[in-house]
Write a protein that holds these residues in place. Structure first.
Motif, PDB file in Angstrom:
ATOM      1  N   THR A 116      59.454  -8.243 126.788  1.00 45.06           N
ATOM      2  CA  THR A 116      58.654  -8.582 125.566  1.00 45.06           C
ATOM      3  C   THR A 116      57.002  -8.209 125.821  1.00 45.06           C
ATOM      4  N   ASP A 117      57.127  -7.787 126.962  1.00 44.32           N
ATOM      5  CA  ASP A 117      55.221  -6.847 127.182  1.00 44.32           C
ATOM      6  C   ASP A 117      55.074  -5.821 127.245  1.00 44.32           C
ATOM      7  N   PHE A 118      55.931  -4.815 127.574  1.00 45.67           N
ATOM      8  CA  PHE A 118      55.958  -3.506 128.681  1.00 45.67           C
ATOM      9  C   PHE A 118      56.375  -2.569 127.532  1.00 45.67           C
ATOM     10  N   ALA A 119      55.773  -1.496 126.838  1.00 43.01           N
ATOM     11  CA  ALA A 119      56.089  -0.226 126.080  1.00 43.01           C
ATOM     12  C   ALA A 119      55.380   0.593 126.625  1.00 43.01           C
ATOM     13  N   ASP A 120      56.375   1.966 126.883  1.00 45.27           N
ATOM     14  CA  ASP A 120      55.746   3.468 127.048  1.00 45.27           C
ATOM     15  C   ASP A 120      56.178   4.179 125.389  1.00 45.27           C
ATOM     16  N   LYS A 121      55.331   4.874 124.752  1.00 50.34           N
ATOM     17  CA  LYS A 121      55.575   5.079 123.360  1.00 50.34           C
ATOM     18  C   LYS A 121      56.894   4.830 122.493  1.00 50.34           C
ATOM     19  N   ASP A 122      56.804   3.319 122.570  1.00 49.78           N
ATOM     20  CA  ASP A 122      57.344   2.086 121.984  1.00 49.78           C
ATOM     21  C   ASP A 122      59.544   1.944 122.503  1.00 49.78           C
ATOM     22  N   GLU A 123      59.160   2.520 124.135  1.00 53.57           N
ATOM     23  CA  GLU A 123      60.576   2.786 124.921  1.00 53.57           C
ATOM     24  C   GLU A 123      60.175   1.646 125.624  1.00 53.57           C
ATOM     25  N   THR A 124      61.116   0.750 126.422  1.00 55.95           N
ATOM     26  CA  THR A 124      61.302   0.573 127.494  1.00 55.95           C
ATOM     27  C   THR A 124      62.717   0.060 127.997  1.00 55.95           C
ATOM     28  N   VAL A 125      63.131  -0.393 129.374  1.00 56.69           N
ATOM     29  CA  VAL A 125      64.340  -0.195 130.302  1.00 56.69           C
ATOM     30  C   VAL A 125      64.176  -2.089 130.317  1.00 56.69           C
ATOM     31  N   MET A 126      66.033  -2.110 130.207  1.00 57.74           N
ATOM     32  CA  MET A 126      66.583  -3.386 130.825  1.00 57.74           C
ATOM     33  C   MET A 126      67.040  -2.966 132.240  1.00 57.74           C
TER      34      MET A 126
END
Lengths: 389, 389
Positions: free
Chosen positions: B331-341
């Protein structure tokens, strides 16, 4: 838990075949009709490199196709009101788990589809039968008689409409009476409508999805097995407008991860098959129904009502015991090295002692085989009675 | 019944994707590896005109292929000792139903595959955990500690070997201790060995099919899902030399009629895939394991043991709450529009309070994505702790 009665004679049929006999199967609802080519075409065209998990609720494309299909019947299920299951079988067991706790009861008109026993025993839910009779064409008894079957443990009514094994098509009025009962006694309705299109003599099948006032109580169980002659695809579905039920059903879906990916691709294509296919199949089955009913009527001592739906008929035979007879036909009888396999109907009743001299016939064989199978039944009854004098 | 924990974050991942984020999935055991082409080739070549019911026990060709496959491990299951199921999931639920009554208990080393909860709650059987710890590499505690978990209600031991979610490979000695316990306390053993070939550093996995003295207590659960990267085929199996169990399991098989016909055709071909394929996949996964372990070791405050099997690792993170963290990453994190689940590990424990700061990682992404996903995890932990100071 009992063995599936339709299947427990199978080893004897296999032995008969090993002994060189041809066995005509009037015992199982496995149509000879071709599966529409759309099914395999869609699967052959599948080109993803990994056969990955599907969504637990079901492939969104298949869900959309089912939502569209229901519109033909003026039934309007949104995509989040539809779940895909491993055949109608899983839909029925999920419906039982979602509505009942261990020890609860489900009301079912008997004779009923024997696998209903399997589902309910597996989850420790009891079937409470509403007995229906051949002389009434297996239609429901009065509201009073239905109410008398209900106990504080009753949580749901489960019906097959059109009926397996009876071939009955319930009238709108009958459904409305069940709906009244459900409202008065706060019950869910599990409506197994997998034979929806198989009605004859101009009759149509009213769905519980078209009955007002019970929208939040109804679960519609469906399957591609019979409609599209794709029993081995094992694709079923369950629809309900009750959000709480959907939430609980989704948890059950998640517990088995998903339904096979490819089968859902094929089933999506099936729901797009034209109405013409269904109309043709219907004409074919009505012809089979007529062949079967006429042949049965001509056998001395056989009593049966003309069924109006599905592809089954219950016949009362002039014999002492239908299970003994069905077994004997496989082990002892042959005419020109051929015999016939039927389902003893006692297994379709929950009430002990009912249906002992009755069989269920599935009239799904192609015409020539069907005629021969019914002739073998006639010969078999005569030979059995001669041998058991 | 709880929602599948691995799947309950899914709506948030979908929302993240809708918002334009790329989500790397370390949360689910869905390999990126290609399914061997034998699977689709066999299905495309299927040329019967009707997709008919298969045998309830399973397609005899598939059963034969599985019987042959087990011979590689010096395991000798006859064709009537093998049943085909809808994935390993159905095999596990059938094993639970066949060995337990409502209220009975099954002993399971925790952390365990969360869906074990789903199976057992559905049939009202309780999981009694044998707690295992990261510092012991998730190996089993002493025989005494295991015996202490047993009550008069305990009917079976269920284990995943190699372990999901821990990556542990139990030693032969550990299995022998469990076998002793099973004999002393008259328990069945449900051995989930779907990751059998996925062992690293030269280790091999000992099967319960190779442990003497418990032949009549053991059920081996298997699946093509992971071995052949065919999770969406939903083909599993259950083997046992106990004839009474087989009889009861067959009744359960009959209650859902059969497993899809085409998927069994494909799976039969998969069991014929050469050992080379498995060896290559193994090399690939060992590389992934190394990438994952090395990356985790470099993240400040992360604690994890090097796993030796399956394709999972449990890691203790320097955060307050892994479920909160997993959600926040979507919901809150992104680095260069990418995140991890990731999967919060508390859900893998039956004991409340354990695993709160742990996650499970499935290292199944292709190399480049895996490296990036682990980098995102590192960045995410730092950002999360900064935001929650």
């Amino acid at each position: 838990m009992q063995a599936s009665p339709v299947r427990k004679l199978v080893p004897f049929a296999q032995q008969a075949q090993k002994n060189g006999k041809t066995v005509y199967h009037l015992n199982i609802g496995q149509p000879d009709i071709k599966t529409p080519s759309e099914f395999m075409d869609a699967i052959r065209a599948f080109d993803e490199e990994t056969i990955a998990y599907s969504v637990s609720n079901g492939d969104p494309k298949l869900i959309k196709a089912i939502s569209e299909y229901y519109k033909r019947f003026d039934m309007h299920y949104a995509e989040d009101e539809i779940l895909i299951t491993n055949g109608g079988s899983e839909a029925l067991i999920f419906a039982a788990i979602a509505t009942c706790n261990a020890g609860d009861e489900i009301l079912v008109p008997e004779p009923f589809y024997t696998n209903y026993n399997g589902f309910t025993i597996a989850v420790d839910v009891k079937i409470k039968p509403i007995t229906t009779k051949a002389e009434d064409g297996f239609h429901l008894p009065s509201k009073e008689e239905i109410l008398a079957c209900i106990t504080p443990k009753t949580k749901a009514i489960m019906i097959s409409n059109p009926g397996n094994p009876t071939g009955v098509v319930y009238s709108r009025q009958e459904l409305e009476i069940l709906a009244e009962v459900a409202i008065e006694k706060d019950l869910f309705i599990i409506s197994d409508e997998v034979y929806r299109e198989f009605t004859y003599d101009g009759l149509t099948c009213t769905s519980f999805g078209n009955i007002d006032g019970v929208e939040d109580r109804v679960m519609i169980v469906d399957s591609v097995s019979k409609r599209y002659s794709a029993c081995g695809a094992r694709i079923g579905s369950i629809c309900t407008k009750n959000k709480e039920l959907i939430t609980n059903l989704i948890k059950l879906c998640q517990s088995r991860l998903c339904v096979p990916t490819l089968e859902q691709v094929g089933a999506t294509a099936l729901y797009g098959v034209s109405q013409d296919y269904l109309d043709e199949v219907n004409v074919e089955y009505q012809k089979h129904r007529d062949i079967t009913y006429n042949a049965l009527s001509k056998i001395d001592g056989v009593i049966c009502e003309k069924p109006t739906g599905a592809f089954y008929v219950i016949a009362k035979l002039p014999i002492d015991n239908a299970e003994k007879f069905a077994l004997w036909m496989l082990t002892d009888f042959a005419d020109k090295d051929e015999t016939v396999m039927v389902s003893p109907a006692a297994d379709f009743y929950a009430t002990k002692g009912l249906g002992v001299d009755e069989i269920r016939i599935a009239y799904i064989l192609e015409e020539k085989s069907l005629v021969r199978a019914l002739e073998l039944l006639d010969l078999g009854i005569k030979a059995y009675n001669k041998a058991h004098k």
